[in-house]
Design an enzyme around this catalytic site. Structure first.
Site, PDB file in Angstrom:
ATOM      1  N   TYR A  65       0.851  -1.192   0.000  1.00 21.64           N
ATOM      2  CA  TYR A  65       0.000   0.000   0.000  1.00 21.64           C
ATOM      3  C   TYR A  65       0.886   1.240   0.000  1.00 21.64           C
ATOM      4  CZ  TYR A  65      -3.651  -3.291   1.526  1.00 21.64           C
ATOM      5  OH  TYR A  65      -4.530  -4.353   1.645  1.00 21.64           O
ATOM      6  N   HIS A  88      -0.215 -12.069   1.143  1.00 30.25           N
ATOM      7  CA  HIS A  88      -1.173 -11.290   0.367  1.00 30.25           C
ATOM      8  C   HIS A  88      -1.657 -12.050  -0.858  1.00 30.25           C
ATOM      9  CE1 HIS A  88      -2.072  -6.704  -0.088  1.00 30.25           C
ATOM     10  NE2 HIS A  88      -3.153  -7.433  -0.232  1.00 30.25           N
ATOM     11  N   PRO A 107     -16.146  -4.885   4.132  1.00 26.46           N
ATOM     12  CA  PRO A 107     -17.474  -5.159   4.694  1.00 26.46           C
ATOM     13  C   PRO A 107     -18.499  -4.075   4.387  1.00 26.46           C
ATOM     14  CG  PRO A 107     -16.016  -4.325   6.395  1.00 26.46           C
ATOM     15  CD  PRO A 107     -15.161  -4.557   5.172  1.00 26.46           C
ATOM     16  N   LEU A 108     -18.030  -2.927   3.887  1.00 25.56           N
ATOM     17  CA  LEU A 108     -18.946  -1.854   3.495  1.00 25.56           C
ATOM     18  C   LEU A 108     -19.046  -1.728   1.975  1.00 25.56           C
ATOM     19  CD1 LEU A 108     -17.996   0.833   6.178  1.00 25.56           C
ATOM     20  CD2 LEU A 108     -19.938  -0.747   6.163  1.00 25.56           C
ATOM     21  N   GLY A 109     -18.642  -2.772   1.276  1.00 30.78           N
ATOM     22  CA  GLY A 109     -18.797  -2.769  -0.185  1.00 30.78           C
ATOM     23  C   GLY A 109     -18.103  -1.607  -0.852  1.00 30.78           C
ATOM     24  N   GLY A 162     -17.506   1.171   0.235  1.00 29.37           N
ATOM     25  CA  GLY A 162     -18.186   2.419   0.577  1.00 29.37           C
ATOM     26  C   GLY A 162     -19.634   2.487   0.153  1.00 29.37           C
ATOM     27  N   PHE A 163     -20.059   1.605  -0.758  1.00 31.61           N
ATOM     28  CA  PHE A 163     -21.428   1.694  -1.272  1.00 31.61           C
ATOM     29  C   PHE A 163     -22.467   1.490  -0.178  1.00 31.61           C
ATOM     30  CE2 PHE A 163     -25.330   0.006  -3.084  1.00 31.61           C
ATOM     31  CZ  PHE A 163     -25.602   0.956  -4.062  1.00 31.61           C
TER      32      PHE A 163
END
Length: 330
Positions: A58, A124, A219-221, A223-224
């Site tokens: 990253y 990874h 887990p929040l797609g 951000g969607f």
């Protein structure tokens, strides 16, 4: 915050982790600010989040350097999870599972993170050119040397992130079976959310049957599922969502009923759609620790608050009836 355990070694972490990737990789470079990211990490720790998930790729490297600035002051409060196995080139990302590379990568990560020990060192990506047992054996040596406490595997196939669903998870299980014979697997990291639940079919049951922790990525797609994104996105060219089929204007509009359903449940608790999405993930098994990514202190606090939200069976049944997500790489 509720504590959960990672692996048979029973390493305790806060029930909701923090994904540090957005602070320096994959999402809108113009909105990646060092000071705000530092505040996001500090806020997460203040609210009981302990698992901080990063990777050497990253940035590359800048994510670990940023996290090291926090760990220099608050190492005792944190559970540090980082990764090796991917090299970032000018045009592409390649896997590297050679034992010599693994050893060097670990030492470099320790320096950047300003710590003597990595709590969870994750592979990874499996290198198709190197037997996974050789890579895992080198990682096990790091545990014996006291540089690493536990080992994890990320569910990323040899062909990259666009390989999803059953094919990817079948391959991951095959790798898990092989490496378990070399050294115990403490955790698996794979995508799991209301709109990407394929891991529930076989991968999560495999983990729960063996006491292996499950770090729920995205887990929040992306951000969607927060309900804060505008259909059409307007994403910057370097934002991974600019190329994702689910983030076209058409697909974002088509998937709005999922957010509407999460908001409906959230209203009953005075919560947010994001918190309901995280609570759903937590409800899937005691071994699950969602790792939502953010570079915002505001969202760090909100995500941590999801650990205290308990959805009823009726809530979970209602979420199960939401329409499946539309748009995929296939």
């Amino acid at each position: 915050m509720e504590r959960r355990t990672v692996g048979a070694a029973a390493l305790a972490v806060g029930a909701v982790g923090l994904g540090c990737m957005p602070m320096s990789w994959a999402y809108s470079t113009s909105r990646q600010g060092g000071e705000e990211s530092l505040r996001a990490v500090h806020t997460a720790l203040d609210h009981g989040t302990t698992l901080l998930d990063t990777a050497d790729m990253y940035g590359p490297f800048t994510n670990e350097l940023l996290l090291g600035r926090v760990l220099r002051e608050r190492r005792a409060e944190a559970f540090v999870a980082t990764k090796c196995g991917l090299l970032v080139g000018d045009q592409h990302i390649v896997a590297n599972g050679r034992p010599g590379y693994v050893r060097r990568a670990c030492d470099a990560s320790l320096r950047r993170l300003q710590t003597d020990t990595i709590d969870l060192y994750q592979l990874h990506r499996v290198d198709p050119e190197v037997p996974v047992e050789e890579t895992w054996g080198a990682m096990a040596e790091l545990v014996a040397a006291g540089k690493v406490r536990a080992l994890g595997l990320c569910a990323v196939g040899a062909r990259g992130n666009r390989r999803t669903g059953a094919a990817l998870y079948d391959e991951t299980i095959r790798h898990l079976v092989r490496v378990q014979q070399v050294f115990p697997v403490a955790s698996v990291q794979a995508e799991l959310s209301v709109w990407a639940a394929e891991a529930l079919d076989e991968l999560l049951p495999w983990c729960t049957a063996r006491g292996v922790g499950f770090l729920a990525a995205m887990p929040l797609g992306n951000g969607f599922l927060t309900g804060t994104l505008t259909p059409g996105g307007g994403f910057e060219s370097d934002d991974l969502r600019a190329r994702h089929p689910r983030f076209t204007a058409e697909m974002m509009a088509a998937n709005q009923p999922i957010v509407v359903g999460l908001r409906r449940v959230a209203q009953r608790y005075g919560a947010t759609a994001a918190q309901v999405a995280l609570a759903w993930t937590l409800a899937q098994a005691p071994e699950v620790v969602p790792v939502p990514g953010t570079k915002s202190a505001r969202w760090s606090a909100e995500n941590a608050g999801a650990a205290g939200l308990r959805l009823s069976d009726a809530d979970l049944a209602e979420i199960a009836e939401l329409p499946p997500a539309r748009g995929s790489w296939d």
